[in-house]
Design a protein around this motif. Sequence first.
Motif, PDB file in Angstrom:
ATOM      1  N   ASN A  35       0.354  -1.750  -0.270  1.00  0.00           N
ATOM      2  CA  ASN A  35      -0.349   0.081  -0.347  1.00  0.00           C
ATOM      3  C   ASN A  35       1.065   1.328  -0.315  1.00  0.00           C
ATOM      4  O   ASN A  35       1.668   1.152   0.455  1.00  0.00           O
ATOM      5  CB  ASN A  35      -0.531  -0.105   1.506  1.00  0.00           C
ATOM      6  N   ASP A  36       0.135   2.225  -0.747  1.00  0.00           N
ATOM      7  CA  ASP A  36       0.826   3.535  -0.285  1.00  0.00           C
ATOM      8  C   ASP A  36       1.768   3.930   1.387  1.00  0.00           C
ATOM      9  O   ASP A  36       0.104   3.815   1.644  1.00  0.00           O
ATOM     10  CB  ASP A  36       0.431   4.494  -1.554  1.00  0.00           C
ATOM     11  N   SER A  50       3.745   2.415   4.992  1.00  0.00           N
ATOM     12  CA  SER A  50       3.618   0.931   3.912  1.00  0.00           C
ATOM     13  C   SER A  50       4.408  -0.192   3.940  1.00  0.00           C
ATOM     14  O   SER A  50       5.023   0.311   4.718  1.00  0.00           O
ATOM     15  CB  SER A  50       5.065   1.911   2.552  1.00  0.00           C
ATOM     16  N   TYR A 179      -5.133   2.951   7.589  1.00  0.00           N
ATOM     17  CA  TYR A 179      -4.855   2.796   6.250  1.00  0.00           C
ATOM     18  C   TYR A 179      -6.396   2.531   6.249  1.00  0.00           C
ATOM     19  O   TYR A 179      -7.194   1.426   6.846  1.00  0.00           O
ATOM     20  CB  TYR A 179      -3.985   1.999   5.856  1.00  0.00           C
ATOM     21  N   ASP A 184      -7.788   3.723  -0.050  1.00  0.00           N
ATOM     22  CA  ASP A 184      -6.669   3.552  -0.528  1.00  0.00           C
ATOM     23  C   ASP A 184      -6.325   4.141   0.088  1.00  0.00           C
ATOM     24  O   ASP A 184      -5.124   4.903  -0.263  1.00  0.00           O
ATOM     25  CB  ASP A 184      -6.204   3.563  -1.821  1.00  0.00           C
TER      26      ASP A 184
END
Length: 253
Positions: A35-36, A50, A179, A184
Motif C-alpha cells: 500500500n502507498d 507502507s 489505512y 486506499d
Amino acid sequence: MRTWLFILLLGLAVWRPEAQADVIIDMTYIGDVGNDPDYPYPDPWIPVGSVSYDYQISTYEITVAQYTEFLNNVAASDPSGLWSGEMESGGGSGIPIITRSGVDGSYTYTASAGTENEPVRFLSFYDTCRFCNWLANGQGSGSTETGSYTLSDGYSLTRTGNATWVVPSEDEWYKAAYYDPETDTYSTYPNGSDDVPSEPTDETTPREMNFGDVPYWHGGVYFTAIGETTGCSSYGVYDMGGNVEEWTDTFEP
C-alpha cells in the motif's frame, strides 16, 4: 503507562502441537500488500504506513489477565523485572492491577479484581520483547530470552530471522490504525474517520475512544476494558487511539 499491540508474521509461525496455549489472543489480518505510504509528519516529510507483506496484529490491547498468566508461568523468580512495583501501587494511584505474593523462587501473581480485561501497563520495551519470545516458544515454560528477539544482544534489539510474535514496527502499527483498504487512503483518526470523535457526556454512554477529561470520573485515570469502546480502525483493530500508549519497535530504548 504503556501496553502494546503485537503481530504474528504470516508464513513464519510454527505452532507446536504439544504446547499449551493458555493465553489466547484475537488477531486481525492486515493485507493489501504494498500500500502507498502516508506523510503525517510535515517536517521532515517521512513516509509511514507502507508494508510490503501481509501480517496479523492483535485486535485488542494485551490485558492484565494475559500478562498475569505470563508472569505465573515464567517469573517464580524474576531476575528480568517482568513485574514492576508500579503494578501494585498503580503508579501512585493506589489502584493495583497485578499483585505479587511469596518469596523469590516461588512468586505468584494475581490480577486485581475489576482490572482483568483492562490493558496491562507499566511495561518496558524489553518486557514486551520477552512476552513475544514466550509466545513464540509455545508459552508454558518457554524461554523469554531467545526466539523472536535475542535479549543478550543488549541495548538495541532487532527481530531474529525466524521471528514470529513481535512488537509491531511503526509502519505496521500505523497501517493497521489509519489505512483504509477500500479507498486506499488514510483516515485522520484511528477509527476509520476524518471526523473529530465526540467525547462522552456521561459515565454510562459507550465511548468511541477513551480520551478527554470525562473519563476521569473515577478519582484517577480511567481505563476502558478491551472491546468496551465502540470505535475501531478500518481493519477492525480497537483502542489504537486513547486509553494507553503502545510500544512499537521503532522506539529506541
